[in-house]
Design a protein around this motif. Sequence first.
Motif, PDB file in Angstrom:
ATOM      1  N   THR A  95       0.835  -1.202   0.000  1.00 17.96           N
ATOM      2  CA  THR A  95       0.000   0.000   0.000  1.00 17.96           C
ATOM      3  C   THR A  95       0.867   1.248   0.000  1.00 17.96           C
ATOM      4  OG1 THR A  95      -1.754  -1.168   1.190  1.00 17.96           O
ATOM      5  CG2 THR A  95      -1.808   1.245   1.237  1.00 17.96           C
ATOM      6  N   THR A 104      -9.308  11.013  -3.729  1.00 18.71           N
ATOM      7  CA  THR A 104      -9.115   9.911  -2.790  1.00 18.71           C
ATOM      8  C   THR A 104      -9.947   8.708  -3.220  1.00 18.71           C
ATOM      9  OG1 THR A 104     -10.874  10.748  -1.342  1.00 18.71           O
ATOM     10  CG2 THR A 104      -8.599  11.461  -0.890  1.00 18.71           C
ATOM     11  N   LYS A 106     -11.597   4.919  -1.813  1.00 15.20           N
ATOM     12  CA  LYS A 106     -11.922   3.942  -0.773  1.00 15.20           C
ATOM     13  C   LYS A 106     -12.854   2.901  -1.365  1.00 15.20           C
ATOM     14  CE  LYS A 106     -11.399   6.824   3.377  1.00 15.20           C
ATOM     15  NZ  LYS A 106     -12.065   7.322   4.618  1.00 15.20           N
ATOM     16  N   ASP A 107     -12.734   1.656  -0.905  1.00 20.19           N
ATOM     17  CA  ASP A 107     -13.627   0.600  -1.364  1.00 20.19           C
ATOM     18  C   ASP A 107     -14.935   0.649  -0.598  1.00 20.19           C
ATOM     19  OD1 ASP A 107     -11.710  -0.276  -3.083  1.00 20.19           O
ATOM     20  OD2 ASP A 107     -11.172  -2.072  -1.956  1.00 20.19           O
ATOM     21  N   ASP A 108     -16.042   0.389  -1.311  1.00 23.81           N
ATOM     22  CA  ASP A 108     -17.323   0.273  -0.613  1.00 23.81           C
ATOM     23  C   ASP A 108     -17.458  -1.134  -0.041  1.00 23.81           C
ATOM     24  OD1 ASP A 108     -18.037  -1.421  -2.707  1.00 23.81           O
ATOM     25  OD2 ASP A 108     -19.358   0.020  -3.676  1.00 23.81           O
TER      26      ASP A 108
END
Length: 226
Positions: A95, A104, A106-108
Amino acid sequence: MNAEDGTVTGETFTTAQSGSLTLDENFKTQFPMEYTAFRTAKVGSYIAYGIPGTAAVEGSTAAPSAAAVPAELSVFLVTAVKDVVAPLSAPEGDTVTPPAGLPTVKDDDKGTPVITIGDAKAPTELISQDLITGKGAALKATDTIVANYVGVNLVGGKVFDSSYAKGSPATFSLSQVIEGWTKGLTGKTVGSRVLLVIPAAQAYGDAGQGDAKGDLVFVVDILGVQ
């Protein structure tokens, strides 16, 4: 060739245009006999197999007529064998914390990347930022890759395309996509998740293509090279 009269219906021996077969589970299911023959063959082997013909069928009120189909004989010369690594199901690697000022990601709860534009500014040049650095092979500009991706407009953040929404990764050549993808992904490694912020000039221009207009943002998960 037509096994009954010897007529050649197609060949590559004199045209030097060899083809390829991918011996995966799908091929095995559809052609189990051929799968076994090719899977066990060594380079330099000739493989021949025949397909029986069918007789003509006279038509009736219940079924249409069908012409006779002659028996067919095919001969293959195995010139090379290459093991193909199955694509990853998700990015794998280290990462990376990206610099400030970028959109940005982000995964749901379904594992789909969600891109938030926030205060990101319009790019003056292509930005290609690793979010995960994979440990696989580095991509060449001519490679055909397997990837999952999400694309949004920088202005408004609207999703205009997503392989996740389609339910399966996409396969495409890096030489046949927009300039921002070719330049932004060349040199990246299999297993990586890459954030691309692409100026309109390296995408579809200001006029856009469909809902993809102006500066674009993509998240691309590089799952394999075909």
